[in-house]
Motif scaffolding. Structure first.
Motif, PDB file in Angstrom:
ATOM      1  N   GLU A   1      53.324  49.251  31.196  1.00 53.84           N
ATOM      2  CA  GLU A   1      52.135  49.115  32.023  1.00 53.84           C
ATOM      3  C   GLU A   1      52.477  48.395  33.319  1.00 53.84           C
ATOM      4  OE1 GLU A   1      48.377  48.046  30.187  1.00 53.84           O
ATOM      5  OE2 GLU A   1      49.360  48.273  28.246  1.00 53.84           O
ATOM      6  N   SER A   2      51.790  48.794  34.369  1.00 56.54           N
ATOM      7  CA  SER A   2      52.060  48.258  35.693  1.00 56.54           C
ATOM      8  C   SER A   2      51.462  46.869  35.859  1.00 56.54           C
ATOM      9  CB  SER A   2      51.464  49.193  36.742  1.00 56.54           C
ATOM     10  OG  SER A   2      51.598  48.630  38.022  1.00 56.54           O
ATOM     11  N   LEU A   3      52.190  46.018  36.550  1.00 52.65           N
ATOM     12  CA  LEU A   3      51.663  44.721  36.945  1.00 52.65           C
ATOM     13  C   LEU A   3      51.183  44.749  38.395  1.00 52.65           C
ATOM     14  CD1 LEU A   3      54.157  42.120  35.410  1.00 52.65           C
ATOM     15  CD2 LEU A   3      51.808  42.567  34.738  1.00 52.65           C
ATOM     16  N   ASP A   4      51.302  45.894  39.031  1.00 53.64           N
ATOM     17  CA  ASP A   4      50.858  46.054  40.415  1.00 53.64           C
ATOM     18  C   ASP A   4      49.372  45.702  40.487  1.00 53.64           C
ATOM     19  OD1 ASP A   4      49.745  47.231  42.810  1.00 53.64           O
ATOM     20  OD2 ASP A   4      51.499  48.542  42.929  1.00 53.64           O
ATOM     21  N   ILE A   5      49.034  44.744  41.338  1.00 51.09           N
ATOM     22  CA  ILE A   5      47.646  44.295  41.430  1.00 51.09           C
ATOM     23  C   ILE A   5      46.697  45.443  41.769  1.00 51.09           C
ATOM     24  CG2 ILE A   5      47.805  43.552  43.852  1.00 51.09           C
ATOM     25  CD1 ILE A   5      45.887  41.198  42.994  1.00 51.09           C
ATOM     26  N   VAL A   6      47.148  46.383  42.568  1.00 52.37           N
ATOM     27  CA  VAL A   6      46.289  47.519  42.925  1.00 52.37           C
ATOM     28  C   VAL A   6      45.947  48.321  41.672  1.00 52.37           C
ATOM     29  CG1 VAL A   6      46.159  49.671  44.239  1.00 52.37           C
ATOM     30  CG2 VAL A   6      47.111  47.611  45.312  1.00 52.37           C
ATOM     31  N   GLU A   7      46.936  48.586  40.842  1.00 50.08           N
ATOM     32  CA  GLU A   7      46.709  49.342  39.605  1.00 50.08           C
ATOM     33  C   GLU A   7      45.818  48.560  38.637  1.00 50.08           C
ATOM     34  OE1 GLU A   7      47.537  52.524  39.330  1.00 50.08           O
ATOM     35  OE2 GLU A   7      48.374  52.321  41.343  1.00 50.08           O
TER      36      GLU A   7
ATOM     37  N   ILE B   1      43.507  46.373  39.415  1.00 48.39           N
ATOM     38  CA  ILE B   1      42.144  46.415  39.945  1.00 48.39           C
ATOM     39  C   ILE B   1      41.513  47.772  39.667  1.00 48.39           C
ATOM     40  CG2 ILE B   1      40.838  46.463  42.120  1.00 48.39           C
ATOM     41  CD1 ILE B   1      42.678  44.110  43.032  1.00 48.39           C
ATOM     42  N   LEU B   2      42.261  48.840  39.868  1.00 43.87           N
ATOM     43  CA  LEU B   2      41.745  50.186  39.591  1.00 43.87           C
ATOM     44  C   LEU B   2      41.387  50.348  38.116  1.00 43.87           C
ATOM     45  CD1 LEU B   2      44.116  52.318  41.856  1.00 43.87           C
ATOM     46  CD2 LEU B   2      41.698  51.770  42.274  1.00 43.87           C
ATOM     47  N   ASP B   3      42.176  49.765  37.228  1.00 46.90           N
ATOM     48  CA  ASP B   3      41.861  49.820  35.791  1.00 46.90           C
ATOM     49  C   ASP B   3      40.535  49.110  35.503  1.00 46.90           C
ATOM     50  OD1 ASP B   3      44.149  51.255  35.178  1.00 46.90           O
ATOM     51  OD2 ASP B   3      45.270  49.505  34.455  1.00 46.90           O
ATOM     52  N   ASP B   4      40.333  47.950  36.099  1.00 45.26           N
ATOM     53  CA  ASP B   4      39.063  47.236  35.929  1.00 45.26           C
ATOM     54  C   ASP B   4      37.903  48.077  36.443  1.00 45.26           C
ATOM     55  OD1 ASP B   4      40.384  45.031  34.910  1.00 45.26           O
ATOM     56  OD2 ASP B   4      39.903  43.696  36.590  1.00 45.26           O
ATOM     57  N   HIS B   5      38.110  48.735  37.572  1.00 44.93           N
ATOM     58  CA  HIS B   5      37.052  49.549  38.172  1.00 44.93           C
ATOM     59  C   HIS B   5      36.578  50.647  37.223  1.00 44.93           C
ATOM     60  CE1 HIS B   5      38.023  48.564  42.676  1.00 44.93           C
ATOM     61  NE2 HIS B   5      37.600  47.511  42.008  1.00 44.93           N
TER      62      HIS B   5
ATOM     63  N   GLN C   1      36.221  37.160  40.421  1.00 43.92           N
ATOM     64  CA  GLN C   1      36.772  35.848  40.766  1.00 43.92           C
ATOM     65  C   GLN C   1      38.279  35.901  40.973  1.00 43.92           C
ATOM     66  OE1 GLN C   1      35.392  32.862  38.008  1.00 43.92           O
ATOM     67  NE2 GLN C   1      33.355  32.826  38.900  1.00 43.92           N
ATOM     68  N   PRO C   2      39.048  36.498  40.044  1.00 41.79           N
ATOM     69  CA  PRO C   2      40.496  36.594  40.288  1.00 41.79           C
ATOM     70  C   PRO C   2      40.837  37.472  41.492  1.00 41.79           C
ATOM     71  CG  PRO C   2      40.026  36.805  37.961  1.00 41.79           C
ATOM     72  CD  PRO C   2      38.707  36.864  38.675  1.00 41.79           C
ATOM     73  N   GLU C   3      40.043  38.505  41.732  1.00 38.17           N
ATOM     74  CA  GLU C   3      40.287  39.361  42.890  1.00 38.17           C
ATOM     75  C   GLU C   3      40.134  38.552  44.179  1.00 38.17           C
ATOM     76  OE1 GLU C   3      39.095  43.843  43.668  1.00 38.17           O
ATOM     77  OE2 GLU C   3      37.365  42.513  43.978  1.00 38.17           O
TER      78      GLU C   3
ATOM     79  N   GLU D   1      34.434  51.596  48.373  1.00 41.82           N
ATOM     80  CA  GLU D   1      35.058  51.144  49.612  1.00 41.82           C
ATOM     81  C   GLU D   1      36.451  50.560  49.347  1.00 41.82           C
ATOM     82  OE1 GLU D   1      33.145  47.846  51.909  1.00 41.82           O
ATOM     83  OE2 GLU D   1      32.604  49.522  53.215  1.00 41.82           O
ATOM     84  N   GLU D   2      36.571  49.779  48.286  1.00 36.11           N
ATOM     85  CA  GLU D   2      37.886  49.226  47.943  1.00 36.11           C
ATOM     86  C   GLU D   2      38.889  50.343  47.658  1.00 36.11           C
ATOM     87  OE1 GLU D   2      37.467  44.775  46.063  1.00 36.11           O
ATOM     88  OE2 GLU D   2      37.847  46.432  44.693  1.00 36.11           O
ATOM     89  N   GLU D   3      38.457  51.328  46.873  1.00 41.06           N
ATOM     90  CA  GLU D   3      39.380  52.381  46.449  1.00 41.06           C
ATOM     91  C   GLU D   3      39.767  53.327  47.588  1.00 41.06           C
ATOM     92  OE1 GLU D   3      37.711  54.228  42.945  1.00 41.06           O
ATOM     93  OE2 GLU D   3      38.149  52.456  41.726  1.00 41.06           O
ATOM     94  N   LYS D   4      38.856  53.553  48.512  1.00 47.60           N
ATOM     95  CA  LYS D   4      39.131  54.502  49.596  1.00 47.60           C
ATOM     96  C   LYS D   4      39.744  53.849  50.829  1.00 47.60           C
ATOM     97  CE  LYS D   4      35.744  57.922  48.254  1.00 47.60           C
ATOM     98  NZ  LYS D   4      34.411  58.460  48.469  1.00 47.60           N
ATOM     99  N   GLU D   5      39.454  52.580  51.071  1.00 49.45           N
ATOM    100  CA  GLU D   5      39.904  51.929  52.301  1.00 49.45           C
ATOM    101  C   GLU D   5      40.778  50.698  52.055  1.00 49.45           C
ATOM    102  OE1 GLU D   5      36.502  51.108  54.807  1.00 49.45           O
ATOM    103  OE2 GLU D   5      35.565  53.007  54.208  1.00 49.45           O
TER     104      GLU D   5
END
Length: 168
Positions: A5-11, A13-17, A53-55, A116-120
């Motif tokens: 599993e990725s530790l990339d913060i972007v990934e 965040i997308l999982d949480d979304h 909060q972590p974001e 907005e987060e996901e697209k921009e």
């Protein structure tokens, strides 16, 4: 977390979304039974807090240190503040119709924010951060999420200064 599993913060965040979007669909659907929407809200509220909060602490702090991303970081924080206010108000609302209205507006606000987060915001952030840096931020994000959960989703466990020191 499994090794693959990725530790990339972007990934992360997308999982949480993904989880939040599923609950948003229920919250926005005024045709759904009120008890079903209230049950979805009971899941949505802590997920939102333990994501937001972590974001703010990790991603937005990092973005505000980059002149080109600074405004995005502040915009995200402002949207989180609005969501926090609506979340608190909905949690304290007894009137079913007023509760439904507040929850629907909250769901729409968070849905817009996620879109907005996901697209921009996240694609722009990826251009400015190396994979190594995103992985380091991902570790900090997960640690902040764990601490937020342990503290009842009320307490941000570290400070912006702590995050900045970790990134140096």
């Amino acid at each position: 977390m499994a090794e693959n599993e990725s530790l990339d913060i972007v990934e992360l965040i997308l999982d949480d979304h993904k989880q939040l979007k599923e609950l948003i669909a229920v919250l926005k659907d005024s045709e759904k039974d009120l008890s079903e929407r209230r049950a979805a809200f009971e899941k949505f509220a802590p997920l939102l807090v333990t994501h937001a909060q972590p974001e703010e602490l990790v991603l937005y702090t990092k973005m505000k240190d980059d002149e080109e991303l600074r405004e995005h970081g502040f915009e995200g924080e402002v949207e989180h503040q609005l969501a926090d206010q609506l979340l608190m108000e909905a949690g304290e609302t007894e009137d079913d119709d007023l509760w439904s209205a507040r929850v629907k507006v909250l769901a729409e606000l968070v849905e817009h924010h996620i879109d907005e987060e996901e697209k921009e915001l996240l694609p722009e952030f990826k251009k400015h951060a190396s994979a190594e840096e995103r992985a380091k931020l991902g570790e900090l994000f997960l640690a902040a999420k764990d601490n937020t959960k342990e503290d009842g989703s009320e307490y941000v466990p570290t400070t912006t200064r702590d995050i900045r020191q970790e990134l140096q």
